[in-house]
Design a protein around this motif. Structure first.
Motif, PDB file in Angstrom:
ATOM      1  N   MET A   1       0.831  -1.196   0.000  1.00 15.15           N
ATOM      2  CA  MET A   1       0.000   0.000   0.000  1.00 15.15           C
ATOM      3  C   MET A   1       0.875   1.260   0.000  1.00 15.15           C
ATOM      4  SD  MET A   1      -2.394   1.265   3.121  1.00 15.15           S
ATOM      5  CE  MET A   1      -1.777   2.835   3.691  1.00 15.15           C
ATOM      6  N   LYS A   2       0.634   2.127  -0.972  1.00 18.80           N
ATOM      7  CA  LYS A   2       1.404   3.373  -1.057  1.00 18.80           C
ATOM      8  C   LYS A   2       0.442   4.546  -1.135  1.00 18.80           C
ATOM      9  CE  LYS A   2       5.411   1.475  -3.414  1.00 18.80           C
ATOM     10  NZ  LYS A   2       5.851   0.946  -4.690  1.00 18.80           N
ATOM     11  N   TYR A   3       0.832   5.671  -0.555  1.00 21.38           N
ATOM     12  CA  TYR A   3       0.013   6.883  -0.696  1.00 21.38           C
ATOM     13  C   TYR A   3       0.902   8.116  -0.662  1.00 21.38           C
ATOM     14  CZ  TYR A   3       0.392   8.062   4.316  1.00 21.38           C
ATOM     15  OH  TYR A   3       0.857   8.420   5.554  1.00 21.38           O
ATOM     16  N   ILE A   4       0.306   9.229  -1.101  1.00 20.14           N
ATOM     17  CA  ILE A   4       0.975  10.529  -1.045  1.00 20.14           C
ATOM     18  C   ILE A   4       0.155  11.414  -0.114  1.00 20.14           C
ATOM     19  CG2 ILE A   4       1.530  12.605  -2.404  1.00 20.14           C
ATOM     20  CD1 ILE A   4       1.844  10.733  -4.866  1.00 20.14           C
ATOM     21  N   ASP A   5       0.806  12.122   0.803  1.00 20.28           N
ATOM     22  CA  ASP A   5       0.096  13.162   1.559  1.00 20.28           C
ATOM     23  C   ASP A   5       0.480  14.503   0.934  1.00 20.28           C
ATOM     24  OD1 ASP A   5      -1.098  14.936   3.264  1.00 20.28           O
ATOM     25  OD2 ASP A   5      -0.665  13.772   5.067  1.00 20.28           O
ATOM     26  N   PRO A   6      -0.404  15.064   0.105  1.00 21.08           N
ATOM     27  CA  PRO A   6      -0.004  16.229  -0.693  1.00 21.08           C
ATOM     28  C   PRO A   6      -0.124  17.570   0.027  1.00 21.08           C
ATOM     29  CG  PRO A   6      -2.179  15.470  -1.355  1.00 21.08           C
ATOM     30  CD  PRO A   6      -1.744  14.571  -0.231  1.00 21.08           C
ATOM     31  N   HIS A   7      -0.471  17.560   1.304  1.00 23.56           N
ATOM     32  CA  HIS A   7      -0.525  18.821   2.059  1.00 23.56           C
ATOM     33  C   HIS A   7      -0.279  18.492   3.527  1.00 23.56           C
ATOM     34  CE1 HIS A   7      -2.806  22.868   2.848  1.00 23.56           C
ATOM     35  NE2 HIS A   7      -1.944  22.619   3.816  1.00 23.56           N
ATOM     36  N   ILE A   8       0.946  18.704   3.953  1.00 26.92           N
ATOM     37  CA  ILE A   8       1.280  18.465   5.359  1.00 26.92           C
ATOM     38  C   ILE A   8       2.450  19.380   5.717  1.00 26.92           C
ATOM     39  CG2 ILE A   8       2.760  16.460   4.775  1.00 26.92           C
ATOM     40  CD1 ILE A   8       1.778  15.247   7.530  1.00 26.92           C
ATOM     41  N   HIS A   9       2.405  19.911   6.951  1.00 27.28           N
ATOM     42  CA  HIS A   9       3.416  20.882   7.379  1.00 27.28           C
ATOM     43  C   HIS A   9       4.433  20.190   8.273  1.00 27.28           C
ATOM     44  CE1 HIS A   9       1.132  24.011   5.487  1.00 27.28           C
ATOM     45  NE2 HIS A   9       0.039  23.500   6.022  1.00 27.28           N
ATOM     46  N   MET A  10       5.383  19.518   7.625  1.00 29.37           N
ATOM     47  CA  MET A  10       6.318  18.674   8.362  1.00 29.37           C
ATOM     48  C   MET A  10       7.255  19.481   9.254  1.00 29.37           C
ATOM     49  SD  MET A  10       5.262  15.678   7.774  1.00 29.37           S
ATOM     50  CE  MET A  10       6.504  14.872   8.778  1.00 29.37           C
ATOM     51  N   VAL A  11       7.459  20.770   8.959  1.00 28.30           N
ATOM     52  CA  VAL A  11       8.330  21.566   9.849  1.00 28.30           C
ATOM     53  C   VAL A  11       7.769  21.567  11.274  1.00 28.30           C
ATOM     54  CG1 VAL A  11       9.191  23.101   8.016  1.00 28.30           C
ATOM     55  CG2 VAL A  11       7.196  23.804   9.361  1.00 28.30           C
ATOM     56  N   SER A  12       6.451  21.320  11.407  1.00 29.01           N
ATOM     57  CA  SER A  12       5.822  21.319  12.731  1.00 29.01           C
ATOM     58  C   SER A  12       5.734  19.925  13.334  1.00 29.01           C
ATOM     59  CB  SER A  12       4.391  21.860  12.633  1.00 29.01           C
ATOM     60  OG  SER A  12       4.358  23.095  12.001  1.00 29.01           O
ATOM     61  N   ARG A  13       6.258  18.927  12.640  1.00 30.43           N
ATOM     62  CA  ARG A  13       6.109  17.548  13.114  1.00 30.43           C
ATOM     63  C   ARG A  13       7.472  16.992  13.514  1.00 30.43           C
ATOM     64  NH1 ARG A  13       0.694  17.084  13.769  1.00 30.43           N
ATOM     65  NH2 ARG A  13       1.474  15.193  14.718  1.00 30.43           N
ATOM     66  N   THR A  14       7.424  15.946  14.300  1.00 30.01           N
ATOM     67  CA  THR A  14       8.667  15.341  14.762  1.00 30.01           C
ATOM     68  C   THR A  14       9.128  14.258  13.790  1.00 30.01           C
ATOM     69  OG1 THR A  14       7.402  13.739  16.032  1.00 30.01           O
ATOM     70  CG2 THR A  14       8.116  15.728  17.186  1.00 30.01           C
ATOM     71  N   THR A  15      10.373  13.851  13.944  1.00 29.56           N
ATOM     72  CA  THR A  15      10.945  12.860  13.033  1.00 29.56           C
ATOM     73  C   THR A  15      10.221  11.520  13.134  1.00 29.56           C
ATOM     74  OG1 THR A  15      13.039  14.006  13.116  1.00 29.56           O
ATOM     75  CG2 THR A  15      13.120  11.727  12.393  1.00 29.56           C
ATOM     76  N   ASP A  16       9.699  11.187  14.314  1.00 30.66           N
ATOM     77  CA  ASP A  16       9.002   9.892  14.393  1.00 30.66           C
ATOM     78  C   ASP A  16       7.665   9.916  13.641  1.00 30.66           C
ATOM     79  OD1 ASP A  16       8.415  11.529  16.655  1.00 30.66           O
ATOM     80  OD2 ASP A  16       7.333   9.865  17.572  1.00 30.66           O
ATOM     81  N   ASP A  17       7.143  11.138  13.347  1.00 34.00           N
ATOM     82  CA  ASP A  17       5.982  11.193  12.440  1.00 34.00           C
ATOM     83  C   ASP A  17       6.373  10.712  11.041  1.00 34.00           C
ATOM     84  OD1 ASP A  17       4.127  12.056  14.282  1.00 34.00           O
ATOM     85  OD2 ASP A  17       4.452  14.172  13.868  1.00 34.00           O
ATOM     86  N   TYR A  18       7.557  11.165  10.571  1.00 29.41           N
ATOM     87  CA  TYR A  18       8.039  10.660   9.278  1.00 29.41           C
ATOM     88  C   TYR A  18       8.125   9.127   9.306  1.00 29.41           C
ATOM     89  CZ  TYR A  18       9.593  15.026   6.943  1.00 29.41           C
ATOM     90  OH  TYR A  18       9.654  16.224   6.291  1.00 29.41           O
ATOM     91  N   GLN A  19       8.623   8.619  10.419  1.00 28.51           N
ATOM     92  CA  GLN A  19       8.791   7.168  10.531  1.00 28.51           C
ATOM     93  C   GLN A  19       7.440   6.453  10.461  1.00 28.51           C
ATOM     94  OE1 GLN A  19      10.486   5.853  14.288  1.00 28.51           O
ATOM     95  NE2 GLN A  19      11.526   4.182  13.238  1.00 28.51           N
TER      96      GLN A  19
END
Ligand SMILES: [Zn+2]
Lengths: 269, 104
Positions: A1-19
């Motif tokens: 399963m693959k997806y794109i999140d085309p609107h997210i403000h990662m500067v406000s999120r932590t690295t474990d969110d990326y994980q």
């Protein structure tokens, strides 16, 4: 399963969110420039923010196999002072050369003021001159319907093909207008003030899966960086086909974003 | 508005089975919110948002189509005037405050 999140403000999120996003199947994000929760005191503050978006975030995302792209602008909330806004807009052309910048966004209106509209029109012209895609922020709550109409009128007055513009944060009272006028529509899955995954699935059922995508708009507020996979699950529980689910969470974002030659995905990853 | 009959892949029975408890709980939250307002010290006049919520509940219960869009429209600013600047304006409140002196 693959997806794109085309609107997210990662500067406000932590690295474990990326994980966690990578573990849930996220292969790419696009991050529009937005309001940081406080007004920046100088154009230099935006210069630093644009560097964070173009230099730092793509590296942090790549650690988890996620491609990071971005959109630049002055957001409508900080665009109410036209002289200040123009100082920020003047910084943008230099950054448009960066190979992860897809266009101008998220521009739009916040309180539907004349000052905000002046800067919106100037940023639409910037996109037109530099042949950039546009990502639009529409106002929240009671201001959304009026703001969405004002924004669409400003966009229609330009020569930009509506197929190169995505109008985000649509809800049940604005989605039909946006699609009827030829724009793309984005649904934002945000726990308190916007849509739930259930309502997003309802909108797909009512208005179809053409020119529409979903995003988390995850930021510093109460938001959920895994909102898109949750919406996929909601659609699956209702018995929608995997093909339809992939269309709105992977193929559609890819189709819209690929109008920028800079948007490339390694689908074998 | 668009005719959207029979666009959900589930049967009515399946929808009730899947979502009833969740929405039962949300309905009770609304009922408790209204009870809480009744138990509070009365203010001079009810807040415009309270009245808007009651009006929206009438739409929810009217049996017509597109309830969500109609509730959102009810809670929307339908004016066309634009202020010059947002300076001094408050954030969005979720419903429209009637202009002073306007008929309700
Ligand atoms: Zn945003």
């Amino acid at each position: 399963m693959k997806y794109i999140d085309p609107h997210i403000h990662m500067v406000s999120r932590t690295t474990d969110d990326y994980q966690r996003m990578a573990q849930s199947g996220c292969i790419a994000v696009t991050e529009p420039a937005f309001w940081a929760g406080f007004d920046r005191s100088s154009a230099q503050g935006f210069h630093d923010y644009f560097r964070q978006l173009t230099e730092y975030e793509p590296r942090r995302a790549s650690l988890f196999g996620i491609r990071h792209f971005t959109w630049l602008c002055i957001n409508p909330k900080e665009a109410d002072d036209p002289a200040f806004a123009r100082e920020v807009v003047a910084l943008i052309p230099e950054f448009l050369k960066c190979d992860t910048v897809l266009g101008i966004g998220e521009i739009g209106l916040n309180k539907n003021t004349k000052n905000e509209l002046i800067i919106l029109e100037e940023q639409i012209r910037l996109a037109e001159e530099h042949h950039q895609l546009i990502l639009v922020h529409t106002p929240h709550l009671e201001d959304k319907r009026k703001g969405t109409r004002l924004i669409m009128d400003a966009l229609s007055a330009s020569r930009i093909d509506p197929g190169r513009i995505l109008i985000d944060h649509v809800e049940e009272h604005t989605v039909a207008d946006v699609l009827d006028r030829g724009f793309w529509a984005g649904m934002t899955l945000y726990p308190d003030t916007k849509m739930t995954p259930q309502r997003a699935a309802d909108v797909i059922e009512m208005y179809g899966s053409e020119r529409i995508w979903m995003n988390s708009a995850g930021d510093w507020g109460c938001s959920d960086p895994l909102a898109v996979p949750k919406a996929r699950l909601e659609m699956r529980r209702r018995g929608h086909s995997l093909q339809l689910i992939d269309r709105v969470t992977l193929d559609n974002p890819r189709t819209f974003l690929s109008q920028s030659p800079k948007f490339r995905l390694d689908m074998e990853q | 508005m668009k005719d959207v009959k029979q666009t959900c892949p589930m049967t009515r029975e399946q929808i009730v089975g899947q979502y009833f408890l969740e929405h039962r709980a949300r309905l009770l939250d609304i009922a408790a919110f209204l009870d809480r307002l009744d138990r509070a010290a009365a203010s001079a006049a009810p807040d415009f948002r309270e009245l808007a919520l009651l009006e929206a509940l009438r739409i929810v219960a009217d049996g017509g189509p597109h309830r969500t869009a109609r509730v959102l429209n009810l809670l929307s600013d339908l004016t066309t005037e634009m202020p010059q600047s947002a300076h001094g304006m408050k954030g969005a409140l979720g419903a429209v405050k009637p202009a002073a002196g306007a008929a309700t």
